[in-house]
Design a protein around this motif. Structure first.
Motif, mmCIF file in Angstrom:
data_model
loop_
_atom_site.group_PDB
_atom_site.id
_atom_site.type_symbol
_atom_site.label_atom_id
_atom_site.label_comp_id
_atom_site.label_asym_id
_atom_site.label_seq_id
_atom_site.Cartn_x
_atom_site.Cartn_y
_atom_site.Cartn_z
ATOM 1 N N THR A 109 0.843 -1.187 0.000
ATOM 2 C CA THR A 109 0.000 0.000 0.000
ATOM 3 C C THR A 109 0.879 1.238 0.000
ATOM 4 O O THR A 109 1.773 1.370 0.842
ATOM 5 N N LEU A 110 0.645 2.124 -0.943
ATOM 6 C CA LEU A 110 1.422 3.361 -1.033
ATOM 7 C C LEU A 110 0.981 4.294 0.089
ATOM 8 O O LEU A 110 -0.128 4.825 0.074
ATOM 9 N N ASP A 111 1.853 4.487 1.071
ATOM 10 C CA ASP A 111 1.514 5.354 2.206
ATOM 11 C C ASP A 111 1.547 6.817 1.788
ATOM 12 O O ASP A 111 0.650 7.593 2.095
ATOM 13 N N TRP A 112 2.603 7.183 1.102
ATOM 14 C CA TRP A 112 2.734 8.558 0.637
ATOM 15 C C TRP A 112 3.757 8.627 -0.488
ATOM 16 O O TRP A 112 4.572 7.730 -0.665
ATOM 17 N N ILE A 142 6.044 2.496 0.826
ATOM 18 C CA ILE A 142 5.076 1.434 0.560
ATOM 19 C C ILE A 142 5.106 0.441 1.717
ATOM 20 O O ILE A 142 6.166 -0.094 2.058
ATOM 21 N N THR A 143 3.969 0.232 2.344
ATOM 22 C CA THR A 143 3.862 -0.780 3.387
ATOM 23 C C THR A 143 3.562 -2.119 2.733
ATOM 24 O O THR A 143 2.523 -2.267 2.070
ATOM 25 N N TRP A 174 8.967 7.981 -1.687
ATOM 26 C CA TRP A 174 7.668 7.379 -1.395
ATOM 27 C C TRP A 174 7.854 6.272 -0.382
ATOM 28 O O TRP A 174 8.966 5.802 -0.148
ATOM 29 N N GLU A 200 -1.910 7.965 -6.275
ATOM 30 C CA GLU A 200 -2.143 8.800 -5.102
ATOM 31 C C GLU A 200 -1.938 7.963 -3.842
ATOM 32 O O GLU A 200 -1.998 6.725 -3.904
ATOM 33 N N PRO A 201 -1.668 8.626 -2.711
ATOM 34 C CA PRO A 201 -1.487 7.888 -1.460
ATOM 35 C C PRO A 201 -2.674 6.972 -1.159
ATOM 36 O O PRO A 201 -3.804 7.236 -1.543
ATOM 37 N N LYS A 202 -2.363 5.872 -0.483
ATOM 38 C CA LYS A 202 -3.324 4.840 -0.080
ATOM 39 C C LYS A 202 -3.756 3.943 -1.248
ATOM 40 O O LYS A 202 -4.696 3.163 -1.117
ATOM 41 N N THR A 203 -3.028 4.041 -2.351
ATOM 42 C CA THR A 203 -3.281 3.153 -3.479
ATOM 43 C C THR A 203 -2.672 1.781 -3.198
ATOM 44 O O THR A 203 -1.542 1.679 -2.739
ATOM 45 N N THR A 204 -3.433 0.731 -3.459
ATOM 46 C CA THR A 204 -2.908 -0.625 -3.358
ATOM 47 C C THR A 204 -2.131 -0.934 -4.636
ATOM 48 O O THR A 204 -2.643 -0.733 -5.743
#
Length: 428
Positions: free
Chosen positions: A334-337, A401-402, A399, A358-362
């Motif tokens: 998940t893209l955190d930022w 990513i979690t 960026w 955009e942020p929060k994109t899987t």
């Protein structure tokens, strides 16, 4: 007086569609996009562009819609920023007596096997290849050609389903992926098994029968061919230019192309230039921007001029260098930022910074062009300077990513579905 309109069959969510819309507006045209799902093209709503819902795989539906629009608008031309619909565009242009590409030539070119056959018959240098429809044929073709080989769908875009295989285990694995239901086919499943041409990677943009320019770069870490870095123009000797131009023009003659744009990819091998792929369209972004920054030639605008019957201008108005880098994550999650675009854009010589996400994109990597989450473009009078500017800009972008939870972590997170025995308290 009726408004002059340009009909665009489908769009392109990664930037090229927006360039066509903006170029049409600069030429005083009213762009109208026909699409089965216009919501996927975010720029249409952002730019307040007229979009009409229609099944673009249904030729009769497209004919009906174009006929209806001709009753209201002066339809100056019909085109597309997407290769999948370019043959359809040619048929519509022929029906409505508008300038357009030869649809039969486009269809042959978009079938990679038919393309290879025509190029081979014309003596154009290409890798050894075979066509296969099942796993047995794929393996036997790979053994005949010799490892490493590249497996790719016979019809497809954006390097989807394309992979380098260095072992027969990898051949079997990727064949299972392509034929096992994971790959989405737009046509009956056929796999092209191709010799891997080793050598520096190049691409060329052609308009009509004129080579506009040649760029170079890399296709990202193997075994996939995801975009990496591109520079334009490539540093070539006069002799290399002449050899390449001869091969490129031979491709056009063999495939019956020569109207409108053609993008060709090739590698310089021990044999010299070897053609990897011929596409009857412009290369996607950021390639058109590189050509405009370096040479002052707006390929999208000049293509539209041809579509509406105007004279194009392919003369160079400047002599610069340009470089671009795709931004590609190294993990799923998940893209955190994502940030730093403003810092990068403020660096002198940076021409554009673009994010697709955009942020929060899987984010799940697929091994094709969809893995790119953005790009950066830089320009200057020299290649060394352009590359240095580009690196500074890329270094400014960050960026996070979690990663997705592992199976063990996920089992600890999700609710239990059945009663569990109480645990003995830990008394340590």
């Amino acid at each position: 007086m009726a408004k002059r309109a340009l009909i665009l069959v489908e769009g392109n969510p990664r930037g090229l569609g927006l360039l066509y819309v903006q170029a049409a507006q600069r030429l005083g045209l009213h762009p109208i996009t026909l699409s089965a799902d216009s919501a996927q093209y975010h720029y249409l709503a952002a730019e307040s562009i007229e979009a009409i819902r229609v099944d673009t795989d249904d030729r009769d539906a497209l004919i009906h819609e174009c006929s209806r629009l001709r009753a209201t608008y002066d339809v100056a031309g019909i085109t597309s920023a997407t290769e999948s619909f370019y043959a359809t565009v040619g048929k519509l242009c022929r029906l409505f007596n508008l300038p357009g590409p030869n649809p039969e030539s486009i269809e042959r070119c978009c079938d990679k096997f038919a393309q290879r056959q025509l190029l081979a018959e014309a003596g154009v240098p290409i890798p050894a290849y075979r066509m296969a429809e099942n796993a047995t044929d794929v393996e036997s073709s790979a053994r005949e050609i010799g490892l490493p080989v590249v497996l790719k769908p016979a019809v497809g875009l954006g390097c989807r389903g394309v992979r380098l295989c260095r072992s027969f285990d990898e051949v079997a694995e990727h064949t299972n992926y392509l034929l096992g239901g994971k790959h989405i086919w737009r046509s009956p499943p056929r796999i092209l098994v191709e010799q891997f041409a080793e050598g520096p990677y190049y691409w060329a943009d052609i308009m009509g029968d004129r080579v506009i320019g040649i760029g170079t770069g890399d296709t990202g870490p193997l075994p996939y061919f995801v975009g990496g870095e591109s520079t334009f123009p490539a540093l070539l000797t006069d002799d290399e230019h002449e050899r390449i131009d001869d091969v490129l023009l031979s491709c056009l003659a063999a495939l019956g192309l020569g109207w409108g744009p053609t993008g060709i990819e090739f590698r310089w091998t021990k044999r010299g230039p070897v053609i990897i792929e011929v596409n009857p369209r412009l290369h996607g972004t950021p390639t058109p921007q590189l050509t405009q920054l370096a040479y002052g030639i707006d390929l999208v605008t000049e293509h539209i001029k041809l579509v509406i019957g105007d004279e194009w201008d392919l003369h160079r108005s400047r002599s610069q260098t340009a470089a671009a880098r795709f931004l590609v994550p190294d993990r799923d999650g998940t893209l955190d930022w994502i940030g730093g675009d403003s810092r990068a854009a403020d660096i002198p010589g940076v021409a554009e910074v673009k994010f697709y996400v955009e942020p929060k994109t899987t984010f799940i990597r697929k091994g094709d062009h969809r893995d790119c989450i953005g790009y950066v473009i830089a320009t200057s009078p020299t290649l060394a300077r352009s590359k240095a500017i580009l690196q500074s800009a890329v270094d400014s972008i960050t960026w996070s990513i979690t990663p997705f939870p592992t199976l063990g972590e996920w089992n600890n997170l999700r609710p239990l579905t059945s009663p569990q025995p109480e645990k003995t308290p830990d008394k340590r």
